[in-house]
Write an enzyme that holds these catalytic residues in place. Structure first.
Site, mmCIF file in Angstrom:
data_model
loop_
_atom_site.group_PDB
_atom_site.id
_atom_site.type_symbol
_atom_site.label_atom_id
_atom_site.label_comp_id
_atom_site.label_asym_id
_atom_site.label_seq_id
_atom_site.Cartn_x
_atom_site.Cartn_y
_atom_site.Cartn_z
ATOM 1 N N HIS A 40 0.798 -1.007 -0.112
ATOM 2 C CA HIS A 40 0.019 -0.029 -0.035
ATOM 3 C C HIS A 40 0.898 1.319 -0.035
ATOM 4 O O HIS A 40 2.135 1.310 0.128
ATOM 5 C CB HIS A 40 -1.035 -0.023 1.316
ATOM 6 C CG HIS A 40 -0.322 -0.043 2.509
ATOM 7 N ND1 HIS A 40 -0.256 -1.103 3.532
ATOM 8 C CD2 HIS A 40 0.588 1.099 3.093
ATOM 9 C CE1 HIS A 40 0.507 -0.756 4.377
ATOM 10 N NE2 HIS A 40 0.917 0.602 4.286
HETATM 11 C C1 T46 Z 1 2.553 0.340 7.186
HETATM 12 C C2 T46 Z 1 3.237 -0.669 7.354
HETATM 13 C C3 T46 Z 1 4.693 -0.736 7.616
HETATM 14 C C4 T46 Z 1 -5.156 -0.448 13.068
HETATM 15 O O1 T46 Z 1 -6.274 -0.807 13.345
HETATM 16 N N1 T46 Z 1 -4.542 0.411 13.617
HETATM 17 C C5 T46 Z 1 -3.186 0.593 13.004
HETATM 18 O O2 T46 Z 1 -2.569 1.724 13.584
HETATM 19 C C6 T46 Z 1 -2.474 -0.035 12.146
HETATM 20 C C7 T46 Z 1 -1.020 0.191 11.686
HETATM 21 C C8 T46 Z 1 -3.434 -1.225 11.796
HETATM 22 N N2 T46 Z 1 -4.638 -1.382 12.325
HETATM 23 C C9 T46 Z 1 -5.203 -2.601 11.672
HETATM 24 C C10 T46 Z 1 -5.710 -2.472 10.429
HETATM 25 C C11 T46 Z 1 -5.840 -3.875 9.917
HETATM 26 O O3 T46 Z 1 -6.789 -4.378 9.995
HETATM 27 O O4 T46 Z 1 -4.554 -3.688 11.580
HETATM 28 C C12 T46 Z 1 -4.674 -4.654 10.698
HETATM 29 C C13 T46 Z 1 -3.578 -4.907 9.928
HETATM 30 O O5 T46 Z 1 -3.091 -3.658 9.281
HETATM 31 P P1 T46 Z 1 -2.250 -3.622 7.584
HETATM 32 O O6 T46 Z 1 -2.836 -4.662 6.839
HETATM 33 O O7 T46 Z 1 -2.447 -2.201 7.417
HETATM 34 O O8 T46 Z 1 -0.949 -4.191 7.939
HETATM 35 P P2 T46 Z 1 0.626 -4.135 7.340
HETATM 36 O O9 T46 Z 1 1.562 -4.810 7.919
HETATM 37 O O10 T46 Z 1 0.364 -4.597 5.844
HETATM 38 O O11 T46 Z 1 0.842 -2.351 7.229
HETATM 39 C C14 T46 Z 1 1.367 -1.862 8.381
HETATM 40 C C15 T46 Z 1 0.711 -0.455 8.250
HETATM 41 O O12 T46 Z 1 -0.761 -0.454 8.334
HETATM 42 C C16 T46 Z 1 1.032 0.544 7.429
HETATM 43 O O13 T46 Z 1 0.843 1.904 7.989
HETATM 44 O O14 T46 Z 1 3.261 1.248 6.477
HETATM 45 O O15 T46 Z 1 2.677 -1.475 8.407
#
Ligand code: T46
Length: 137
Positions: A51
């Site tokens: 993303h």
């Molecule tokens: C990024 C990379 C390095 C929340 O509810 N609050 C939060 O602050 C975050 C970061 C995530 N979430 C929830 C949203 C999703 O349901 O946690 C779940 C997993 O998040 P995501 O699929 O976005 O995780 P990554 O590892 O793909 O990405 C994360 C961060 O979202 C993003 O900002 O830059 O780590």
């Protein structure tokens, strides 16, 4: 690549171990509003991220273990290996990223300039390219 910068934060080693410091305004060029970290990635082939953020600024560290972050600005790609606890990558808005090659001990910690907001994410690569095109027009 424009929009990403790597560097090292301060470390205070002594006989008790190492202490690392990142202060807003000194080492971190934004006010830190949120901290999150990722650990327990057991499969090296796992890819997270995929993303871009529209406004968010981030500083990423692998405080333990090793992982790779692949950055993409729509024109080129660059891989940053985070393999030391003092090594960081600063990521500006509008950069696509994928995190991969986590070793089983990796803990990827992120300091972020804002609270969580799903509206700030672009989670589809074609949408990302269109977003960049729109930003140039
Ligand atoms: C990024 C990379 C390095 C929340 O509810 N609050 C939060 O602050 C975050 C970061 C995530 N979430 C929830 C949203 C999703 O349901 O946690 C779940 C997993 O998040 P995501 O699929 O976005 O995780 P990554 O590892 O793909 O990405 C994360 C961060 O979202 C993003 O900002 O830059 O780590």
């Amino acid at each position: 690549m424009d929009g990403i910068t790597t560097g090292r934060i301060r470390c205070y080693p002594d006989g008790r171990g190492n202490l690392f410091v990142a202060e807003s305004g000194k080492d971190v060029p934004f006010d830190v509003k949120r901290v999150y970290y990722i650990s327990g990635v057991t499969d090296r082939d796992t890819t997270r991220g995929s993303h871009a953020h529209k406004k968010l600024k981030q500083m990423m560290f692998c405080v333990g273990g090793v992982c790779d972050v692949i950055f993409d600005n729509g024109l080129s790609r660059e891989t940053v290996r985070l393999d030391a606890p003092d090594k960081y990558v600063l990521v500006g808005p509008g950069i696509w990223r994928e995190m991969t090659n986590f070793d089983s001990t990796a803990t990827l910690m992120v300091l972020a300039s804002d609270l969580y907001d799903e509206c700030d994410y672009i989670r589809n690569y074609d949408d990302y390219l269109n977003y960049l095109k729109g930003a140039l027009e």
